[in-house]
Scaffold this motif. Structure first.
Motif: not given
Length: 199
Positions: A9-26
Motif C-alpha cells: 500500500a505504501y510503494t509510491g510513498l516509500i519510493k518518494q521517501y527513499i529518493d528524498y533521503k538519497h537527495s540528502q546524502g543518505y
C-alpha cells in the motif's frame, strides 16, 4: 526499489521517501530493505492515503520469534522516521514511543599481555608461511593497523597500496568503504608504519 514492493500500500510513498533521503546524502540500503519488508506486510491493504495507523505500526513492531531487542528497535526506528516524514507531508501518521533497546554485548578489553601475544602469534604465522602471495602475510600489518588507528575491519580490508602514505604517515580512507560515506585521513602509529614497510 525491489519488485516485491509494487504490491504494498505504501510503494509510491516509500519510493518518494527513499529518493528524498538519497537527495540528502543518505545511502539508505538497510533502511530501504526494512521498508520493503514493511510494504510487503501491507500487500492487498488500503490506507496509505491516511498515513500509518497505530494498529499497523504495532503489528509491524511486534517482536518476532528469536528476534533480538536491538533488531526490533531498529525496525521500529526506521518506520518511525518514515512516519515522521509522512506527518511533515500532511498525513495523519502514528508516532509511537520507541521500545527499549537492551544490549547484551560486552566488549572485551585486551590487556597489554594479550595484545603482545596476539601480535607475536601473527608474526609467527607469517614467518612459517613466508609467501607474499598468501593472505597470512597481511595479518601482522592488518592487526597493527586496526590496533593503531581504530579503523573498522571493513575499512582496513578495503585499503589499497595507493591509500597508504608511509612518507607522510597516514592512511587515506575512501568514501566507498567509510561508514559515513566521506573520505578521511587517518594517522599511522610508528609500529604500524614499521610493519607496513616490512610488508
Amino acid at each position: 526499489m525491489n519488485k516485491i514492493t509494487k504490491h504494498g500500500a505504501y510503494t509510491g510513498l516509500i519510493k518518494q521517501y527513499i529518493d528524498y533521503k538519497h537527495s540528502q546524502g543518505y545511502k539508505m540500503k538497510s533502511e530501504e530493505f526494512t521498508l520493503e519488508r514493511f510494504n510487503l506486510l501491507t500487500a492487498g491493504q488500503k490506507g496509505a492515503a491516511n498515513g500509518i495507523s497505530r494498529e499497523l505500526f504495532e503489528r509491524w513492531s511486534a517482536p518476532l520469534p528469536n528476534e533480538s531487542s536491538k533488531n526490533r528497535y531498529y525496525r521500529t526506528v526506521v518506520l518511525r522516521k518514515f512516519s515522521s516524514w509522512l506527518q511533515i507531508g500532511g498525513y495523519d501518521s502514528y508516532m509511537p514511543r520507541l521500545p527499549q533497546a537492551k544490549s547484551i554485548f560486552a566488549p572485551h578489553i585486551y590487556t597489554r599481555e594479550e595484545l603482545a601475544a596476539l601480535f607475536q602469534a601473527s608474526d609467527k604465522l607469517f614467518q612459517k608461511n613466508n609467501h607474499m602471495d598468501g593472505q597470512l602475510c597481511t595479518l601482522p600489518a592488518l592487526l597493527r593497523i586496526l590496533y593503531g588507528t581504530g579503523l573498522r575491519l571493513g575499512e582496513a580490508l578495503q585499503l589499497r597500496n595507493r591509500d597508504v602514505c608511509l612518507d607522510k604517515e597516514y592512511l587515506f580512507i575512501r568514501a566507498s568503504s567509510s561508514k559515513n560515506g566521506r573520505d578521511r585521513i587517518v594517522p599511522l602509529s610508528g609500529s604500524a608504519i614499521e610493519v607496513c614497510r616490512d610488508f
